[in-house]
Design a protein around this motif. Sequence first.
Motif, PDB file in Angstrom:
ATOM      1  N   PHE A  92      65.617  75.848  52.381  1.00  0.00           N
ATOM      2  CA  PHE A  92      64.545  75.443  53.278  1.00  0.00           C
ATOM      3  C   PHE A  92      64.846  75.792  54.732  1.00  0.00           C
ATOM      4  N   PHE A  94      62.832  74.149  58.289  1.00  0.00           N
ATOM      5  CA  PHE A  94      63.123  72.737  58.039  1.00  0.00           C
ATOM      6  C   PHE A  94      64.581  72.402  58.340  1.00  0.00           C
ATOM      7  N   ARG A 113      56.143  84.989  51.898  1.00  0.00           N
ATOM      8  CA  ARG A 113      57.477  85.369  51.474  1.00  0.00           C
ATOM      9  C   ARG A 113      57.522  86.832  51.047  1.00  0.00           C
ATOM     10  N   VAL A 160      46.805  77.133  49.500  1.00  0.00           N
ATOM     11  CA  VAL A 160      47.946  76.904  50.392  1.00  0.00           C
ATOM     12  C   VAL A 160      49.239  77.378  49.727  1.00  0.00           C
ATOM     13  N   MET A 161      49.394  77.055  48.455  1.00  0.00           N
ATOM     14  CA  MET A 161      50.604  77.470  47.750  1.00  0.00           C
ATOM     15  C   MET A 161      50.710  78.997  47.699  1.00  0.00           C
ATOM     16  N   ARG A 214      63.249  78.456  56.655  1.00  0.00           N
ATOM     17  CA  ARG A 214      61.788  78.404  56.676  1.00  0.00           C
ATOM     18  C   ARG A 214      61.343  77.322  57.651  1.00  0.00           C
ATOM     19  N   LYS A 226      51.984  80.860  61.092  1.00  0.00           N
ATOM     20  CA  LYS A 226      51.280  79.944  61.974  1.00  0.00           C
ATOM     21  C   LYS A 226      50.378  79.002  61.162  1.00  0.00           C
ATOM     22  N   ILE A 227      49.621  79.584  60.236  1.00  0.00           N
ATOM     23  CA  ILE A 227      48.735  78.790  59.385  1.00  0.00           C
ATOM     24  C   ILE A 227      49.525  77.733  58.625  1.00  0.00           C
ATOM     25  N   LEU A 228      50.687  78.130  58.110  1.00  0.00           N
ATOM     26  CA  LEU A 228      51.511  77.220  57.315  1.00  0.00           C
ATOM     27  C   LEU A 228      52.280  76.219  58.186  1.00  0.00           C
ATOM     28  N   GLY A 229      52.157  76.368  59.498  1.00  0.00           N
ATOM     29  CA  GLY A 229      52.876  75.450  60.385  1.00  0.00           C
ATOM     30  C   GLY A 229      54.363  75.746  60.434  1.00  0.00           C
ATOM     31  N   LEU A 230      54.732  76.969  60.083  1.00  0.00           N
ATOM     32  CA  LEU A 230      56.157  77.330  60.049  1.00  0.00           C
ATOM     33  C   LEU A 230      56.575  78.072  61.308  1.00  0.00           C
ATOM     34  N   SER A 267      51.829  80.543  50.995  1.00  0.00           N
ATOM     35  CA  SER A 267      53.281  80.444  51.122  1.00  0.00           C
ATOM     36  C   SER A 267      53.957  81.601  50.376  1.00  0.00           C
ATOM     37  N   ILE A 268      53.421  81.913  49.208  1.00  0.00           N
ATOM     38  CA  ILE A 268      53.997  83.005  48.406  1.00  0.00           C
ATOM     39  C   ILE A 268      53.720  84.365  49.047  1.00  0.00           C
ATOM     40  N   SER A 319      53.965  70.977  55.304  1.00  0.00           N
ATOM     41  CA  SER A 319      53.948  71.552  56.651  1.00  0.00           C
ATOM     42  C   SER A 319      52.530  71.989  57.028  1.00  0.00           C
ATOM     43  N   ALA A 354      50.360  70.442  60.029  1.00  0.00           N
ATOM     44  CA  ALA A 354      49.971  71.311  61.142  1.00  0.00           C
ATOM     45  C   ALA A 354      48.461  71.297  61.355  1.00  0.00           C
ATOM     46  N   PHE A 355      47.664  71.143  60.305  1.00  0.00           N
ATOM     47  CA  PHE A 355      46.224  71.268  60.447  1.00  0.00           C
ATOM     48  C   PHE A 355      45.442  69.972  60.507  1.00  0.00           C
ATOM     49  N   TRP A 390      60.584  71.584  61.547  1.00  0.00           N
ATOM     50  CA  TRP A 390      60.254  70.225  61.127  1.00  0.00           C
ATOM     51  C   TRP A 390      61.560  69.496  60.811  1.00  0.00           C
TER      52      TRP A 390
END
Lengths: 209, 209
Positions: free
Chosen positions: B104, B109, B19, B11-12, B107, B76-80, B15-16, A202, A206-207, B84
């Motif tokens: 998912f 999806f 959450r 990036v990972m 989040r 926003k950064i994560l495109g969430l 995401s953490i 994602s 997005a980027f 999708w």
Amino acid sequence: MKVYKIPEATVMRLSIYSRYLRQLMDEEKETISSGEIAIGVGVSSAQVRKDLAYFGEFGTRGVGYKVEELYGYLMKILGLDHRWNIIIIGAGKLGSAFALYQGFMDRGFTISAIMDVDEKIIGTELEGVKIEAMDVLEERVKARNITLGVITVPAFAAQEVTDQLVASGVKAILNFSPRVLKVPNEVILRNVDLSVNLEVLSFYLAFNR
Amino acid sequence: MKVYKIPEATVMRLSIYSRYLRQLMDEEKETISSGEIAIGVGVSSAQVRKDLAYFGEFGTRGVGYKVEELYGYLMKILGLDHRWNIIIIGAGKLGSAFALYQGFMDRGFTISAIMDVDEKIIGTELEGVKIEAMDVLEERVKARNITLGVITVPAFAAQEVTDQLVASGVKAILNFSPRVLKVPNEVILRNVDLSVNLEVLSFYLAFNR
DNA sequence: TAGATTGTTAATCGATTAACAATC
DNA sequence: TAGATTGTTAATCGATTAACAATC
């Protein structure tokens, strides 16, 4: 076999090499070079040789590696030359998905027990394994020689379940819950966040535009 | 928002972090420092600040970050911040497990299509989504605005399915099959090997004694 | 103002890559 | 012997950590 500090990335690649070699064995290929392995799994040939070098010398200069022999060494290095018994805690969506997916079976893992707290599903079976209540956890772990616990409970219950798993004598834990767990030093813990994979995609979607 | 080269590990972790912030929001915490986030997710505070610094300045010196605000930025950064649509190819054990696991959904999806080649299951439903034949793949991807493909077919079929997915216009692929796939540069590919996680544990179990 | 915590630069650490001597 | 490919050392690259000036 001296093992100082093996990068986790190396261990993961060894697992991938071994699967590729398995495939080559089916195709009855006898010898392979680090360069061919590299192309096959998408890394550099130096990487392949470096990874293997942590554990010994398995090839012949000017020739390469014997496929079957190297596969055997890798299986031994990965501890896949014998079976591991697994206990799954939490038989909800994720837990049953994990149990139903049999991909682990032929790599040496056996699901030996499944626990849950939900009275409605206790007593039913999943892939031939009976779902049982938490109070027999320690008994099952000891009697069935279980070394590996898989946590698929909701986040709020994860730490409590972990403590019970550790107390029961499990040696390693695979944690699917989105919680940071506290475990004693001697217990090996690995966190697997399934959603993270989709979210990384994602992010790049997005980027990149 | 300048994005040069963001490490995948960053990036990972984002995401953490997101959450963890979500959890703090439920607990109605309003402000948090990088140090507290660090303890909460098990990294260093410098790591947290560095990760965020790739994307901008989100905190207040001497104070910290507003939980809800930072959460919003991360989503926003994560495109969430929008949904999708996903297509799953292969409704066997692994594919259904993936479809059944709803983690998912909340989040962002949505599973919008599921394909398989097995006549016996085509026409049946999985989580309210009808399993269809491969020949309507492109049609569905276009009509349902699907950007993300998930490959859960056996290894031998993986490359063929990938080519079809790419041709249909999917922008990113999550590959669960143990095969190295060839895709054009503009398609984002991520390989997830479920077994590797258990095998890494097996490795440390076998060698730590 | 004093205390706290960010954002950022510089130092450190570790992993990957390149290169090549060893050797089949 | 000539060609090929390993095992390993040294060079490079990138990511993490430490430190601190900026600033609320």
